[in-house]
Design a protein around this motif. Structure first.
Motif, mmCIF file in Angstrom:
data_model
loop_
_atom_site.group_PDB
_atom_site.id
_atom_site.type_symbol
_atom_site.label_atom_id
_atom_site.label_comp_id
_atom_site.label_asym_id
_atom_site.label_seq_id
_atom_site.Cartn_x
_atom_site.Cartn_y
_atom_site.Cartn_z
ATOM 1 N N ASN A 21 -16.609 -3.762 7.663
ATOM 2 C CA ASN A 21 -16.130 -4.894 8.456
ATOM 3 C C ASN A 21 -15.718 -6.085 7.594
ATOM 4 O O ASN A 21 -15.200 -7.073 8.117
ATOM 5 N N SER A 22 -15.942 -5.980 6.295
ATOM 6 C CA SER A 22 -15.584 -7.081 5.394
ATOM 7 C C SER A 22 -14.138 -6.958 4.941
ATOM 8 O O SER A 22 -13.591 -5.858 4.848
ATOM 9 N N ASP A 23 -13.534 -8.091 4.647
ATOM 10 C CA ASP A 23 -12.183 -8.112 4.105
ATOM 11 C C ASP A 23 -12.181 -7.455 2.725
ATOM 12 O O ASP A 23 -13.129 -7.621 1.947
ATOM 13 N N PHE A 24 -11.117 -6.703 2.419
ATOM 14 C CA PHE A 24 -11.095 -5.953 1.173
ATOM 15 C C PHE A 24 -11.129 -6.869 -0.052
ATOM 16 O O PHE A 24 -11.766 -6.551 -1.060
ATOM 17 N N GLU A 25 -10.458 -8.018 0.016
ATOM 18 C CA GLU A 25 -10.501 -8.960 -1.097
ATOM 19 C C GLU A 25 -11.917 -9.477 -1.305
ATOM 20 O O GLU A 25 -12.368 -9.680 -2.430
ATOM 21 N N GLU A 26 -12.634 -9.683 -0.210
ATOM 22 C CA GLU A 26 -14.020 -10.125 -0.293
ATOM 23 C C GLU A 26 -14.887 -9.040 -0.935
ATOM 24 O O GLU A 26 -15.771 -9.321 -1.750
ATOM 25 N N ILE A 27 -14.613 -7.785 -0.563
ATOM 26 C CA ILE A 27 -15.347 -6.656 -1.143
ATOM 27 C C ILE A 27 -15.123 -6.597 -2.651
ATOM 28 O O ILE A 27 -16.069 -6.454 -3.434
ATOM 29 N N LYS A 28 -13.876 -6.717 -3.074
ATOM 30 C CA LYS A 28 -13.564 -6.653 -4.496
ATOM 31 C C LYS A 28 -14.238 -7.786 -5.263
ATOM 32 O O LYS A 28 -14.813 -7.567 -6.336
ATOM 33 N N GLN A 29 -14.172 -8.999 -4.717
ATOM 34 C CA GLN A 29 -14.782 -10.139 -5.393
ATOM 35 C C GLN A 29 -16.293 -9.996 -5.469
ATOM 36 O O GLN A 29 -16.917 -10.350 -6.472
ATOM 37 N N ASN A 30 -16.903 -9.462 -4.408
ATOM 38 C CA ASN A 30 -18.350 -9.262 -4.402
ATOM 39 C C ASN A 30 -18.754 -8.202 -5.422
ATOM 40 O O ASN A 30 -19.765 -8.332 -6.116
ATOM 41 N N LEU A 31 -17.945 -7.132 -5.525
ATOM 42 C CA LEU A 31 -18.230 -6.089 -6.496
ATOM 43 C C LEU A 31 -18.084 -6.631 -7.919
ATOM 44 O O LEU A 31 -18.935 -6.362 -8.788
ATOM 45 N N TYR A 32 -17.037 -7.400 -8.168
ATOM 46 C CA TYR A 32 -16.864 -8.033 -9.474
ATOM 47 C C TYR A 32 -18.079 -8.894 -9.822
ATOM 48 O O TYR A 32 -18.590 -8.869 -10.941
ATOM 49 N N LYS A 33 -18.528 -9.659 -8.835
ATOM 50 C CA LYS A 33 -19.649 -10.579 -9.057
ATOM 51 C C LYS A 33 -20.916 -9.822 -9.425
ATOM 52 O O LYS A 33 -21.653 -10.205 -10.339
ATOM 53 N N LYS A 34 -21.183 -8.720 -8.727
ATOM 54 C CA LYS A 34 -22.383 -7.931 -9.013
ATOM 55 C C LYS A 34 -22.286 -7.245 -10.369
ATOM 56 O O LYS A 34 -23.256 -7.163 -11.122
ATOM 57 N N MET A 35 -21.106 -6.723 -10.706
ATOM 58 C CA MET A 35 -20.929 -6.074 -12.002
ATOM 59 C C MET A 35 -21.066 -7.085 -13.138
ATOM 60 O O MET A 35 -21.669 -6.796 -14.177
ATOM 61 N N SER A 50 -19.847 4.824 -0.712
ATOM 62 C CA SER A 50 -20.098 5.245 0.658
ATOM 63 C C SER A 50 -19.292 4.347 1.586
ATOM 64 O O SER A 50 -19.215 3.133 1.369
ATOM 65 N N GLN A 51 -18.653 4.927 2.567
ATOM 66 C CA GLN A 51 -17.888 4.183 3.572
ATOM 67 C C GLN A 51 -16.708 3.426 2.961
ATOM 68 O O GLN A 51 -16.500 2.255 3.230
ATOM 69 N N VAL A 52 -15.943 4.103 2.121
ATOM 70 C CA VAL A 52 -14.766 3.490 1.509
ATOM 71 C C VAL A 52 -13.550 4.355 1.807
ATOM 72 O O VAL A 52 -13.577 5.567 1.602
ATOM 73 N N ASP A 53 -12.465 3.732 2.289
ATOM 74 C CA ASP A 53 -11.218 4.450 2.527
ATOM 75 C C ASP A 53 -10.616 4.902 1.204
ATOM 76 O O ASP A 53 -10.811 4.269 0.163
ATOM 77 N N ASN A 54 -9.868 5.995 1.254
ATOM 78 C CA ASN A 54 -9.251 6.521 0.040
ATOM 79 C C ASN A 54 -8.324 5.511 -0.626
ATOM 80 O O ASN A 54 -8.239 5.442 -1.849
ATOM 81 N N GLU A 55 -7.635 4.710 0.187
ATOM 82 C CA GLU A 55 -6.701 3.730 -0.360
ATOM 83 C C GLU A 55 -7.435 2.633 -1.125
ATOM 84 O O GLU A 55 -6.904 2.065 -2.072
ATOM 85 N N GLN A 56 -8.651 2.321 -0.693
ATOM 86 C CA GLN A 56 -9.426 1.271 -1.343
ATOM 87 C C GLN A 56 -10.234 1.803 -2.526
ATOM 88 O O GLN A 56 -10.551 1.062 -3.453
ATOM 89 N N SER A 57 -10.556 3.084 -2.480
ATOM 90 C CA SER A 57 -11.457 3.653 -3.468
ATOM 91 C C SER A 57 -10.951 3.482 -4.897
ATOM 92 O O SER A 57 -11.719 3.119 -5.792
ATOM 93 N N ARG A 58 -9.672 3.705 -5.129
ATOM 94 C CA ARG A 58 -9.137 3.649 -6.482
ATOM 95 C C ARG A 58 -9.306 2.257 -7.096
ATOM 96 O O ARG A 58 -9.722 2.124 -8.256
ATOM 97 N N ALA A 59 -9.027 1.217 -6.326
ATOM 98 C CA ALA A 59 -9.160 -0.151 -6.845
ATOM 99 C C ALA A 59 -10.607 -0.476 -7.178
ATOM 100 O O ALA A 59 -10.898 -1.103 -8.207
ATOM 101 N N LEU A 60 -11.536 -0.024 -6.332
ATOM 102 C CA LEU A 60 -12.948 -0.281 -6.581
ATOM 103 C C LEU A 60 -13.473 0.542 -7.754
ATOM 104 O O LEU A 60 -14.312 0.078 -8.527
ATOM 105 N N GLU A 61 -12.957 1.771 -7.886
ATOM 106 C CA GLU A 61 -13.346 2.607 -9.024
ATOM 107 C C GLU A 61 -12.966 1.924 -10.334
ATOM 108 O O GLU A 61 -13.744 1.904 -11.298
ATOM 109 N N GLU A 62 -11.772 1.351 -10.372
ATOM 110 C CA GLU A 62 -11.294 0.713 -11.591
ATOM 111 C C GLU A 62 -12.168 -0.470 -11.970
ATOM 112 O O GLU A 62 -12.409 -0.723 -13.160
ATOM 113 N N ILE A 63 -12.651 -1.206 -10.970
ATOM 114 C CA ILE A 63 -13.539 -2.340 -11.255
ATOM 115 C C ILE A 63 -14.810 -1.844 -11.934
ATOM 116 O O ILE A 63 -15.235 -2.370 -12.962
#
Length: 224
Positions: A21-35, A50-63
């Motif tokens: 339910n979170s905005d994808f940009e918010e997800i990316k920024q939160n993941l960056y912050k935790k890493m 878990s619970q990630v669309d295929n289109e979003q998965s690649r960007a998050l994997e790269e982070i």
């Protein structure tokens, strides 16, 4: 924003849960912050989403891969096929204060999403990450590294299986007792809280515990 991404340590690797339910940009920024907060700590760890669309998965994997994590998508299947089909989050209940697991590898990571109060103990054969403080009277014993995102005032033993390369990192590193491998250091009786910056403790070549600013480029540190 804090709930957009959560990281759970399992015996198979890290499972990164994303709030759909979170905005994808918010997800990316939160993941960056935790890493970034755990920079270098998860290097070499295997992970899956878990619970990630295929289109979003690649960007998050790269982070994650930027911080040295290794993508292994079958972690989720291994968890689902294990005897207990859920990821346990130790210390979610007050009575769960002593955690021991002899069947995990020392590359596993236990994520504790709360502070440890006096009398609480964690014994874990892997890395331990505490998203809070470790109060005086609390104890952490880990085979791997220990990362405390707040103040560490209790007893901490990293590399308890003899791992001389283990590290202890805390935002305020002022433990009552600090052990790494077979080396031990105690806080002086007149010790006070340190300044508000992260520090890292590690063993020197002569097995002396050294404490220095985390990510500091200066080679010198203080002796614990």
């Amino acid at each position: 924003m804090n709930d957009a991404v959560s990281i759970k340590g399992t015996r198979h690797g890290l499972l990164i849960l994303v709030d759909p339910n979170s905005d994808f940009e918010e997800i990316k920024q939160n993941l960056y912050k935790k890493m970034e907060a755990a920079r270098g700590f998860f290097k070499g760890a295997k992970f899956a989403f878990s619970q990630v669309d295929n289109e979003q998965s690649r960007a998050l994997e790269e982070i994650c891969q930027q911080y040295g994590l290794i993508y292994q998508p079958d972690i989720k299947d291994k968890i689902n096929n294990s005897p207990v089909n859920s990821v346990k989050t130790p210390l979610d209940k007050a009575q769960e204060t002593d955690i021991k697991a002899s069947d995990t590898k020392d590359t596993d990571t236990l994520l504790v999403k709360r502070s440890l109060r006096s009398g609480q103990q964690i014994h874990y054969p892997g890395h331990v990450v505490v998203l809070g403080d470790v109060h005086a009277g609390a104890e952490i014993l880990a085979y791997g590294n220990v990362l405390v995102m707040g103040a560490c005032r209790g007893v901490v033993h990293a590399g308890a299986n003899g791992n001389q390369a283990a590290r202890v990192i805390a935002h305020r590193l002022c433990p009552a007792q600090l052990r790494i491998g077979t080396s031990i250091a105690c806080a002086p009786s007149d010790s006070q809280d340190h300044a508000n910056y992260p520090e890292i403790a590690y063993l020197s070549k002569d097995s002396q515990i050294i404490v220095e600013y985390y990510n500091s480029r200066r080679p010198a540190g203080r002796t614990a």
